[in-house]
Design an enzyme around this catalytic site. Structure first.
Site, PDB file in Angstrom:
ATOM      1  N   TYR A 280     -40.140 -55.066  29.824  1.00  0.00           N
ATOM      2  CA  TYR A 280     -38.806 -54.605  30.189  1.00  0.00           C
ATOM      3  C   TYR A 280     -38.211 -55.320  31.402  1.00  0.00           C
ATOM      4  CZ  TYR A 280     -39.276 -50.834  26.827  1.00  0.00           C
ATOM      5  OH  TYR A 280     -39.419 -50.133  25.652  1.00  0.00           O
ATOM      6  N   GLU A 338     -42.645 -53.836  22.333  1.00  0.00           N
ATOM      7  CA  GLU A 338     -41.444 -53.177  22.858  1.00  0.00           C
ATOM      8  C   GLU A 338     -40.704 -54.152  23.760  1.00  0.00           C
ATOM      9  OE1 GLU A 338     -41.766 -49.370  24.911  1.00  0.00           O
ATOM     10  OE2 GLU A 338     -43.342 -48.732  23.511  1.00  0.00           O
ATOM     11  N   GLU A 383     -35.838 -39.839  26.372  1.00  0.00           N
ATOM     12  CA  GLU A 383     -36.453 -40.799  27.289  1.00  0.00           C
ATOM     13  C   GLU A 383     -37.247 -40.090  28.395  1.00  0.00           C
ATOM     14  OE1 GLU A 383     -37.067 -43.929  27.143  1.00  0.00           O
ATOM     15  OE2 GLU A 383     -37.693 -44.182  29.202  1.00  0.00           O
TER      16      GLU A 383
HETATM   17  C1  BGC Z   1     -42.493 -46.554  26.522  1.00  0.00           C
HETATM   18  C2  BGC Z   1     -41.412 -45.813  25.729  1.00  0.00           C
HETATM   19  C3  BGC Z   1     -40.176 -45.680  26.585  1.00  0.00           C
HETATM   20  C4  BGC Z   1     -39.693 -47.056  26.939  1.00  0.00           C
HETATM   21  C5  BGC Z   1     -38.391 -47.095  27.731  1.00  0.00           C
HETATM   22  C6  BGC Z   1     -41.979 -47.734  27.293  1.00  0.00           C
HETATM   23  O1  BGC Z   1     -42.697 -47.912  28.467  1.00  0.00           O
HETATM   24  O2  BGC Z   1     -43.549 -46.907  25.679  1.00  0.00           O
HETATM   25  O3  BGC Z   1     -41.914 -44.586  25.305  1.00  0.00           O
HETATM   26  O4  BGC Z   1     -39.178 -44.933  25.953  1.00  0.00           O
HETATM   27  O5  BGC Z   1     -40.664 -47.692  27.731  1.00  0.00           O
HETATM   28  O6  BGC Z   1     -38.557 -46.567  28.993  1.00  0.00           O
END
Ligand code: BGC
Length: 444
Positions: A280, A338, A383
């Site tokens: 992220y 992700e 969230e």
């Molecule tokens: C998690 C998710 C979360 C996403 C956004 C990830 O660390 O696995 O469950 O919604 O981040 O924060």
């Protein structure tokens, strides 16, 4: 007119990721549901409630994913539904998951199933949850049951989602259940999670030898706040080691995670057929003599960077490239399990997508074996401690009415999935400014 395309390898998996508690609704039998009822735990006081109503009707969203050309989906199954009381397994719950996985396959969508995504059955939490060493065996028993029942529909398994985040948020930050702040305990929890991962890895292979089993590992790029400061550099390395490397080293070298004296645990070594990367953001690390509890370090977002809604993270696409290059060393296939951004009005997500997909493409050009990409997320969902304040969906959801409205990014992502490429056409249609910004091409 310029025309070019960044092609991805054939068979590349394009999908989105979700987790049971965040989308299913009415998961009343786990520690998160209980947590949501306590005042002050969730930022906007909201609750998961019906979430996205997937327990009743995930299929409507599966249709949307299929219509977008997605050929994979990462979802999780809920331990508290499958084993509602200790040692009692619910066949009806497993039937529902079988139906969901079959439904994905019928739509040409390959499922990747996560066996644990943050939530725990209440009965387990009451016995100390991940602080209790017995949880390791209990997890294995649940995994054997679930995998035995679902193996005909799934070959890609993630044992545990983000052990580092779970240990940190629950036992360091204390913002997630059980709300503790105890560094020693958080390390103990991390050790138990990794032991449980190892047990699950071996159990799954015993039941389904052809399975591909990995972990979904959250990584953050840590950089020194002041690169010239040796103390900041030291703290950035420490954060990298604690957050990023402990889990990877545990699986690669069979070393239990800990601050210093590691115990080797042969059963852990090599327990991954692929690496799942959840990426992220970047954070800056600085030495701080006033915070002995956090090992004299603190981290914060780059104040000069592009920040997302709620200052959740800095948009830093280069980080995806850097981390993928770094993961290549482990010699295993990689999935981006992700990657996403909270962006309710979708004014950042199109650029976010193009820039991150291009970063991933660059890594692939350098022979990093990336096999798929799962955007977080298909639909807005619950969230965690941020409740419904952060919107990660390609598709907007109104949790009250359950109405859906695709965001602009949904079209962009669909074009990429269908073409198995990021084309100049897509870039021009959705983010024309990036042509000049990223590739120096001006369209006048
Ligand atoms: C998690 C998710 C979360 C996403 C956004 C990830 O660390 O696995 O469950 O919604 O981040 O924060």
């Amino acid at each position: 007119m310029v025309e070019f395309a960044f092609h991805f390898p054939s068979g590349f998996l394009w999908g989105t990721a979700t987790s049971s508690h965040q989308v299913e609704g009415d998961n009343t039998n786990n520690d998160w549901w209980r947590w949501e009822q306590e005042p002050g735990r969730i930022r906007d006081g909201s609750r998961s409630g019906r979430a996205c109503d997937w327990w009743r009707n995930a299929e409507a969203d599966f249709d949307r994913a299929a219509a977008m050309g997605q050929n994979a989906h990462r979802l999780s199954i809920e331990w508290s539904r499958i084993e509602p009381r200790e040692g009692v397994f619910d066949d009806a719950a497993l039937d529902r998951y079988r139906e969901m996985l079959r439904g994905l396959r019928e739509r040409g969508i390959e499922p990747m199933v996560t066996l644990h995504h943050f939530t725990n059955p209440l009965w387990l939490a009451e016995q100390g949850g991940w602080e209790n060493p017995l949880t390791v065996e209990r997890f294995e028993r649940y995994v054997r049951h679930a995998v035995g029942a679902l193996k005909d529909f799934c070959r890609l398994w993630c044992t545990i989602n983000e052990p580092n985040v779970l240990a940190y948020m629950g036992w360091n930050e204390g913002k997630w259940p059980p709300g503790k702040r105890d560094f020693g305990l958080s390390m103990q929890v991390l050790r138990h999670l990794m032991q449980a991962h190892a047990r699950a890895y071996h159990a799954i292979h015993e039941i389904q030898p052809e399975a591909q089993v990995g972990i979904a590992h959250n990584m953050v790029v840590f950089e020194p706040a002041h690169p010239a400061s040796p103390l900041d550099r030291m703290i950035a390395r420490l954060h990298d080691r604690m957050f990023n490397r402990l889990v990877l080293d545990a699986m690669a070298a069979g070393r239990e995670p800990g601050l210093a004296a590691f115990r080797t645990l042969a059963a852990l070594r090599g327990t991954y057929d692929f690496i799942g990367l959840n990426y992220y953001t970047r954070r800056l690390s600085a030495f701080d003599r006033r915070s002995p509890a956090t090992l004299f370090g603190r981290t914060f977002l780059n104040p000069h960077g592009e920040l997302s809604d709620g200052e959740y993270g800095e948009v830093f696409p280069e980080g995806l490239y850097l981390l993928l290059k770094r993961l290549a060393r482990y010699g295993k296939p990689i999935y981006v399990t992700e990657n996403g951004i909270p962006d309710a009005d979708d004014d950042q997500r199109p650029r976010f997508l193009v820039r991150h997909l291009h970063a991933m493409w660059r890594a692939i050009q350098q022979n990093v074996p990336v096999r798929g990409y799962f955007h977080w997320s298909l639909v807005d969902n619950f969230e965690w401690a941020e409740g419904w304040t952060l919107r990660f969906g390609l598709i907007e959801v109104d949790p009250e009415t359950q109405a859906r409205r695709p965001r602009r990014s949904a079209d962009l992502y669909a074009e990429v999935c269908r073409a198995n490429a990021l084309t100049s056409e897509t870039i021009i249609r959705h983010t024309p400014e990036l042509l000049e910004e990223m590739f120096g091409i001006s369209i006048g």
